[in-house]
Design an enzyme around this catalytic site. Structure first.
Site, short mmCIF file in Angstrom:
data_model
loop_
_atom_site.label_atom_id
_atom_site.label_comp_id
_atom_site.label_asym_id
_atom_site.label_seq_id
_atom_site.Cartn_x
_atom_site.Cartn_y
_atom_site.Cartn_z
N CYS A 189 0.81 -1.22 0.00
CA CYS A 189 0.00 0.00 0.00
C CYS A 189 0.85 1.27 0.00
CB CYS A 189 -0.91 0.00 1.23
SG CYS A 189 -1.65 -1.60 1.53
N HIS A 337 -2.70 8.03 5.82
CA HIS A 337 -2.90 6.71 5.21
C HIS A 337 -4.35 6.32 5.49
CE1 HIS A 337 -1.85 3.00 3.38
NE2 HIS A 337 -2.05 2.29 4.47
N GLU A 348 -1.58 5.34 13.46
CA GLU A 348 -1.17 6.52 12.68
C GLU A 348 -1.36 7.79 13.51
OE1 GLU A 348 -3.06 6.95 8.84
OE2 GLU A 348 -1.64 8.52 8.24
N LYS A 369 -9.62 8.13 1.59
CA LYS A 369 -10.09 6.75 1.45
C LYS A 369 -11.53 6.61 1.93
CE LYS A 369 -5.56 4.43 1.66
NZ LYS A 369 -4.58 5.45 2.07
N HIS A 374 -9.53 2.42 -0.87
CA HIS A 374 -8.09 2.22 -0.78
C HIS A 374 -7.61 1.72 -2.15
CE1 HIS A 374 -4.16 1.27 0.43
NE2 HIS A 374 -4.39 0.65 1.58
N PHE A 433 1.37 -3.09 4.12
CA PHE A 433 1.31 -4.38 4.84
C PHE A 433 2.71 -4.94 4.95
CE2 PHE A 433 -3.29 -5.28 4.09
CZ PHE A 433 -3.56 -5.86 5.32
#
Lengths: 447, 444
Positions: A189, A337, A348, A369, A374, A433
């Site tokens: 990602c 993110h 985050e 998002k 995403h 990830f």
């Protein structure tokens, strides 16, 4: 001996001179931006395959996309997969905006490409048919001979080769005639944030004058949804799909898949100036780190995310604890993110607090998002463009579906409604990830 | 443009992994003896393909469980074979470099974690066909075909929850960063065979710009897999393996009668290090990475099966690497070419070498890798760099096999011999058209 990256006096400055968006919220800068400002959602039931019985049956698809609008000679790209088509669409917009499409504007040998493109879509139907035809039930494994015969009968050469993750690079290089340094990275990602950051380093060290960069991806296919459903990473909300992506909300239950592409043209300032191009923004900082923690979990204190932000800010010459002369925090906006998973959003938030300390609560941070889902490998590039648009328009995109505050998440997430603001410097985060983290800092261009 | 003063980047550890096993010794012995690992595929019955020989790394030669700390054994369950190769290669590279990392429980690490980067190239990791099909099989409908409704409802639960994580290309880097605690810059380049070469080049840049002191760098891929065999065959990259012909003799780089390449398992990781920090810890520098260049071929077909026959862009990458190393073509003593034995891939590469080296091209010794270990995809460039570094370290040119009748280049069969090797060029091309060139230099 410690020689951390610091802004250097004679280092070339890197500017963005073109941008392109193919997203679930539209196929050009103006329409995507107006949808983001309106707090629109791209989520709807999946119609690319029959997902009705899947734990998650909705996503944010790119709809009504016609690649032939962007490509003059489609015959050359006739075998391109969907991810490559998105890339062609976004890259054409960026290339036209940059003015490099004028003949003689660029030396092909000094123009490179660095994408964070995902793998192509599997030829699911024929691949599954092959696997089932090749299965030896008694042995509980494939019969190699039967499998090979079925594979050679069912599957086709170009659809298989087009799945290689470097294929979008090859298509774009062909389309725009680029022959300089060429790369694809696939750091999950974080890929396209990384790609843009790495492209800037290539320009800074003088290996190219122009880099086409960004990302493209779709995982809205049967095994993609299967994979993320098995990981329990996706929202399985049963209600209105447009309400499912809820970053930073107490009731968030996972991310919603999006797809598409974001592309930028990056140039050294010298190259842009020499040809009279107007910079849209300057990329002033890039950071990359690894959590080095666990495959399945983010380091709980956000150590890796903080390291990546700190490195990018240091390169930008920005002290996160400082206050600007007019009283503002040192940056104006963070494109989070912000996936909408329990873990990401809380860590985050912690990482931003760790980096910005007392300034954290003063810096608006939202997640687009919530509206376009995403975009996986393409997310970072798409979100960096959001930052540049925020600088140009003086508006911040909201985090929609923010209904119930999470008591432990107490930053300014720009809830639900776009906001007018003075925006000069933005930071964009992407975390992959497995723990690869990347951050970019962009600034209003000022000579 | 004039380049600013930069630190030297040296290789302090070699971690090859290939059909011969893990580490430089088994690989180098085979190269000296002229012994290829290519043989009929044993892992599954590949006889349905016209090309069914490869250089396989089997479980009895490399089991990842022996390559990870005890506390990490459970995580090996979520590793595709590609990831296992990267983990095994990294452990060997770290050992060879004399570095202590978190992998050694209870020890103090040699490299501060935030100064330790990781750039490992990867391929398109194919799912384990048996594992996936066993799950798909449960969702056959009444007509025997796949029933997606059943799959969505219950069939998919036959896949382990972490199934997807086995196949994300960045997991090579991620597992390695976790095992060795590399918290610095981290990347996963996915440009087919060019992946590892580009990764090593970029690691060199990360160190030069001061963002890390040490990087684990390279690439790995499990190419001996039914899906890779299918895709590479589709891409016209594989030689047929007729009965009665020893498959070890089939890959003939630059030979007029070459018929194609064969696949291999593996790749490698090297420890790249700032020359100053390496010297400070008393490490032995095996070779210096002195120059790096990259380029993209013009591909008439967009997917890079057909590339510019002049090899112009391959020559550009070589010229950039020579320039970066501050040398001219005269200074190159040997070349590790891509040398795949695929006629339409060898041809532009040979043209590029001739355009850069002129008449000298036919007298600069080439070092073969693929005839011994197959085409390891994303790992290929790492093996090329490792073999080049070992040649410099031992001042020895390994044997060449199979190729006869090549007149444009020094590529024909020859035994191993001693040689003075100061600068060795490594050339890497890819299906897709990305190229990398690297200059390795003997350490003064």
């Amino acid at each position: 001996m410690t020689l951390h990256s610091t802004p250097m006096q004679n280092e070339p400055r890197i500017v963005i001179t073109g941008m392109g968006w193919i997203t679930p919220l539209g196929h050009d800068l103006a329409s995507v931006w107006s949808n983001l400002m309106a707090g629109a959602s791209g989520m709807a039931p999946i119609d690319r395959f029959d997902a009705r019985t899947f734990p998650t049956s909705f996503a944010a698809q790119v709809r009504n996309f016609d690649v032939t609008r962007y490509v003059k000679d489609m015959a050359v790209h006739r075998t391109a997969g969907l991810n490559t088509c998105f890339a062609l669409g976004a890259a054409r917009q960026a290339w036209e905006q940059s003015g490099l499409s004028k003949s003689g504007a660029v030396n092909a040998r000094r123009a490179g490409i660095y994408l964070g493109a995902g793998e192509g879509v599997l030829d699911t139907e024929h691949y599954f048919a092959t696997n089932i035809a090749g299965w030896d039930e008694a042995a509980g494994m494939i019969d190699g001979r039967r499998w090979a015969e079925a594979a050679l009968r069912e599957m086709t050469a170009l659809r298989e080769i087009e799945q290689e993750p470097n294929m979008p690079v090859s298509h774009l290089a062909r389309e725009f005639g680029l022959r300089g340094p060429a790369y694809n990275c696939l750091t999950a990602c974080a890929a396209s944030t990384q790609a843009i950051g790495e492209a800037c380093t290539i320009l800074k060290r003088g290996d190219a004058d122009v880099m086409l960069s960004g990302g493209t991806h779709t995982m809205i296919h049967m095994l993609g949804v299967t994979g993320f459903n098995r990981l329990t990473a996706l929202s399985t909300s049963k209600g209105d799909p447009t309400k499912a992506s809820r970053p930073f909300d107490r009731d968030r239950d996972g991310f919603v898949m999006g797809e598409g592409s974001g592309m930028v043209v990056l140039e050294t300032l010298d190259h842009a100036s020499a040809r009279g191009a107007k910079p849209l923004a300057e990329v002033v900082g890039y950071g990359s780190s690894a959590d080095a923690f666990r495959i399945t979990d983010i380091q709980p204190e956000g150590r890796g995310a903080a390291a990546s932000m700190t490195m990018a800010l240091r390169q930008a010459g920005i002290d996160p604890h400082s206050t600007r002369a007019d009283g503002r925090a040192p940056i104006d906006y963070i494109s989070a993110h912000g996936t909408g998973t329990k873990e990401n959003d809380s860590i985050e938030t912690k990482a931003v607090k760790r980096v910005f300390a007392h300034n954290a609560e003063r810096i608006p941070m939202s997640s687009v998002k919530s509206m376009m889902g995403h975009l996986i490998a393409a997310a970072g590039a798409v979100e960096l463009i959001t930052c540049v648009m925020a600088i140009e328009e003086g508006m911040l995109p909201p985090t929609i579906n923010y209904q119930t505050p999470d008591p432990s998440l107490d930053l300014d997430y720009v809830p639900n409604v776009a906001r007018r603001a003075k925006v000069d410097v933005c930071l964009s985060n992407s975390f992959g990830f497995g723990g690869q983290n990347d951050t970019l800092v962009v600034s209003r261009w000022a000579s | 443009m004039p380049r600013p003063e930069r630190c030297r980047v040296v290789i302090t550890g070699l971690g090859p992994i290939c059909a011969f096993g893990v580490g430089i010794q088994p690989l180098w012995s085979a190269l000296l003896e002229g012994r290829s690992a290519i043989a009929p595929v044993r892992r599954w019955d590949a006889s349905g393909f016209a090309s069914n020989a490869a250089a396989e790394l089997l479980l009895d030669t490399f089991d990842v469980k022996s390559a990870v700390p005890k506390s990490y054994r459970k995580a090996t369950k979520v590793m595709a074979r590609d990831i296992e190769f990267a983990v095994g290669a990294a452990q060997e590279a770290v050992r060879d470099a004399g570095i202590v990392t978190r992998a050694t429980e209870g020890a103090t690490p040699t490299i501060p974690p935030d100064r330790f980067g990781c750039q490992i190239g990867a391929g398109l990791i194919a799912a384990d066909v048996d594992e996936l099909t066993a799950a798909l099989w449960t969702s056959r409908g009444a007509d025997g075909n796949f029933d997606i409704a059943h799959w969505g409802e219950t069939g998919m639960t036959n896949l382990t929850p972490l199934w997807l994580l086995k196949y994300l290309p960045n997991m090579l880097s991620c597992h390695v960063t976790i095992i060795h605690d590399c918290q610095g810059p981290s990347n996963t380049i996915t440009c087919a065979e060019a992946s590892a070469g580009l990764s090593c080049g970029e690691s060199m840049r990360v160190i030069q710009r001061g963002d890390a002191d040490v990087c684990l760098s390279g690439g790995a891929e499990c190419r001996v897999h039914p899906m890779s065999m299918l895709r590479q065959g589709f891409a016209r990259r594989l030689a047929a393996t007729p009965t009665g012909v020893d498959p070890a003799t089939i890959t003939r780089p630059f030979a007029p009668d070459a018929t194609g390449g064969l696949l291999g398992d593996g790749g490698g990781i090297v420890v790249l290090e700032n020359g100053a920090t390496a010297a400070a810890r008393g490490a032995v520098a095996l070779a210096e990475i002195a120059g790096f260049g990259a380029s993209q071929c013009f591909c008439p077909d967009t997917i890079g099966v057909e590339v510019n026959e002049t090899g112009e862009e391959i020559a550009m990458a070589i010229a950039a690497a020579l320039d970066d190393a501050g040398i001219t073509a005269d200074a190159i003593d040997a070349i590790v070419p891509f040398g795949s034995g695929i006629p339409h891939v060898d041809q532009p590469e040979a043209a590029a070498l001739v355009s850069v080296f002129g008449s000298r091209a036919r007298s600069i010794p080439l070092i073969q890798v693929m005839p011994f270990v197959g085409n390891c995809g994303a790992g290929a460039g790492a093996l090329a760099i490792i073999v080049g570094a070992q040649a410099i370290r031992t001042q020895t040119l390994p044997a060449r096999i199979n190729t006869t009748g090549c007149t444009a280049l020094d590529a024909n069969v020859t035994p191993a011999r001693a040689a003075t090797l100061k600068n060795v060029l490594v050339v890497i091309t890819s299906l897709g058209g990305q190229n990398a060139a690297i200059v390795l230099r003997a350490v003064a």
